[in-house]
Design an enzyme around this catalytic site. Structure first.
Site, short mmCIF file in Angstrom:
data_model
loop_
_atom_site.label_atom_id
_atom_site.label_comp_id
_atom_site.label_asym_id
_atom_site.label_seq_id
_atom_site.Cartn_x
_atom_site.Cartn_y
_atom_site.Cartn_z
N HIS A 124 12.49 -23.74 -16.30
CA HIS A 124 11.80 -22.71 -17.07
C HIS A 124 12.50 -21.35 -16.90
CE1 HIS A 124 8.21 -25.42 -16.13
NE2 HIS A 124 8.18 -25.37 -17.44
N GLN A 174 -2.73 -31.57 -26.44
CA GLN A 174 -1.56 -32.45 -26.41
C GLN A 174 -1.65 -33.52 -25.33
OE1 GLN A 174 1.10 -29.02 -25.74
NE2 GLN A 174 2.18 -30.30 -24.28
P1 AMP Z 1 6.58 -27.29 -20.07
O1 AMP Z 1 6.03 -26.25 -19.15
O2 AMP Z 1 6.88 -28.58 -19.40
O3 AMP Z 1 5.78 -27.43 -21.33
O4 AMP Z 1 8.00 -26.74 -20.53
C1 AMP Z 1 8.14 -25.50 -21.14
C2 AMP Z 1 9.50 -25.40 -21.76
O5 AMP Z 1 10.48 -25.53 -20.74
C3 AMP Z 1 9.77 -26.50 -22.79
O6 AMP Z 1 10.52 -25.96 -23.86
C4 AMP Z 1 10.59 -27.49 -22.00
O7 AMP Z 1 11.45 -28.27 -22.80
C5 AMP Z 1 11.38 -26.56 -21.11
N1 AMP Z 1 11.85 -27.27 -19.93
C6 AMP Z 1 11.12 -27.90 -18.98
N2 AMP Z 1 11.92 -28.48 -18.06
C7 AMP Z 1 13.19 -28.22 -18.45
C8 AMP Z 1 14.47 -28.55 -17.93
N3 AMP Z 1 14.62 -29.27 -16.83
N4 AMP Z 1 15.56 -28.09 -18.58
C9 AMP Z 1 15.44 -27.37 -19.72
N5 AMP Z 1 14.26 -27.02 -20.25
C10 AMP Z 1 13.16 -27.44 -19.63
#
Ligand code: AMP
Length: 281
Positions: free
Chosen positions: A37, A61
């Site tokens: 993040h 979701q």
């Molecule tokens: P989340 O909190 O899991 O909904 O993720 C928020 C954003 O961070 C989303 O756009 C995810 O794709 C991105 N994200 C989460 N983990 C990673 C990672 N390891 N590498 C790149 N982007 C990430």
């Protein structure tokens, strides 16, 4: 850093920044922030004058048997991490603020939502598309950054923005990994020490598959045979899917010509992990 919880306050802030011709870059998250993040946030800082990060665990979701109630939450830690990066606004609305009593409008990106994770998580991408559209309407960003780790989500958001003529530029950020290759994820916190070690097999099979494609392999079946054989040697890994798809339509491919994506969803105990690699030949 300002913490904003109300839609009206968030809108007023954005309107004010837009009037001053500041470009607003937006990073939506569900919190429990990790280095993945934070890389998105650093990227955001290079693309505009103002950065907004949202933390909203979107109940729409999550399926009824999924981990909404148990999803990791640590607002104080997240706040400190974002403060450190000099983020301008943390938008942290309540569920009632986003979905007030009587809420009944949804957005469905039809075909893209059906395959891969959409097949195992019915309604998931409807929830994602709906909340992303709402967040864009509230935050009014010029640019929004999404991780390529959630590859299908990124394609759903790109399609949503194109189909609804939204005035937001979507940027995909490369997958951020642990030193041993495991893609960073808030759900990695669910892994036991043994499962954590086993989970490295995901990035390992993706690397091997990428090498095979670079050496000239074009058959999706041959590639997947190797991937599944290697994953089956890891007793803690339960494969939900392993697929080779067109990287835009996400239709399954027989042959890899040009660009494709190899996408995996694998369970380790109570953690459902996803990973992917874009393949080019
Ligand atoms: P989340 O909190 O899991 O909904 O993720 C928020 C954003 O961070 C989303 O756009 C995810 O794709 C991105 N994200 C989460 N983990 C990673 C990672 N390891 N590498 C790149 N982007 C990430």
């Amino acid at each position: 850093m300002q913490i904003i919880e109300q839609i009206v306050a968030m809108r007023a802030w954005s309107e004010n920044e837009r009037r001053q011709a500041h470009r607003i870059v937006f990073v939506p998250t569900m919190g429990s922030l990790h280095e993945g993040h934070l890389c998105l946030v650093r990227d955001a800082k290079t693309r505009g004058e103002r950065v907004v990060v949202s933390i909203f665990i979107n109940p729409m979701q999550f399926g009824p048997s999924e981990d909404f109630a148990k999803y990791p939450r640590d607002l104080e830690r997240d706040r400190a991490l974002l403060e450190n990066l000099a983020v301008d606004v943390l938008f942290h609305p309540t569920v009632a603020e986003i979905y007030p009593h009587g809420y009944q409008t949804h957005i469905e990106v039809e075909n893209l939502s059906l395959s891969l994770c959409g097949a195992a998580r019915p309604g998931h991408f409807r929830g994602v598309a709906t909340v992303v559209a709402k967040l864009f309407n509230i935050v009014r960003p010029h640019i929004a950054i999404f991780g390529e780790k959630d590859f299908q989500q990124l394609q759903v958001v790109r399609r949503l923005v194109r189909d609804l003529s939204m005035d937001v530029e979507i940027v995909g950020h490369p997958i951020v990994r642990e030193p041993d290759g495991l893609a960073m994820s808030s759900r990695n916190a669910y892994l036991t020490a043994e499962e954590r070690q086993a989970a490295v097999c995901l990035s390992r099979v993706l690397c091997k598959a990428e090498k095979r494609v670079r050496r000239g392999e074009t058959s999706a079946a041959a590639l997947l045979h190797g991937v599944l054989a290697e994953l089956s040697r890891e007793p803690l890994a339960q494969v939900e899917y392993a697929k080779v798809c067109d990287s835009e339509s996400l239709h399954e491919l027989d042959r890899i010509q040009g660009t494709a994506v190899l996408a995996l969803a694998v369970r380790f105990g109570r953690a459902r992990l996803i990973d992917n690699r874009v393949l080019k030949n």
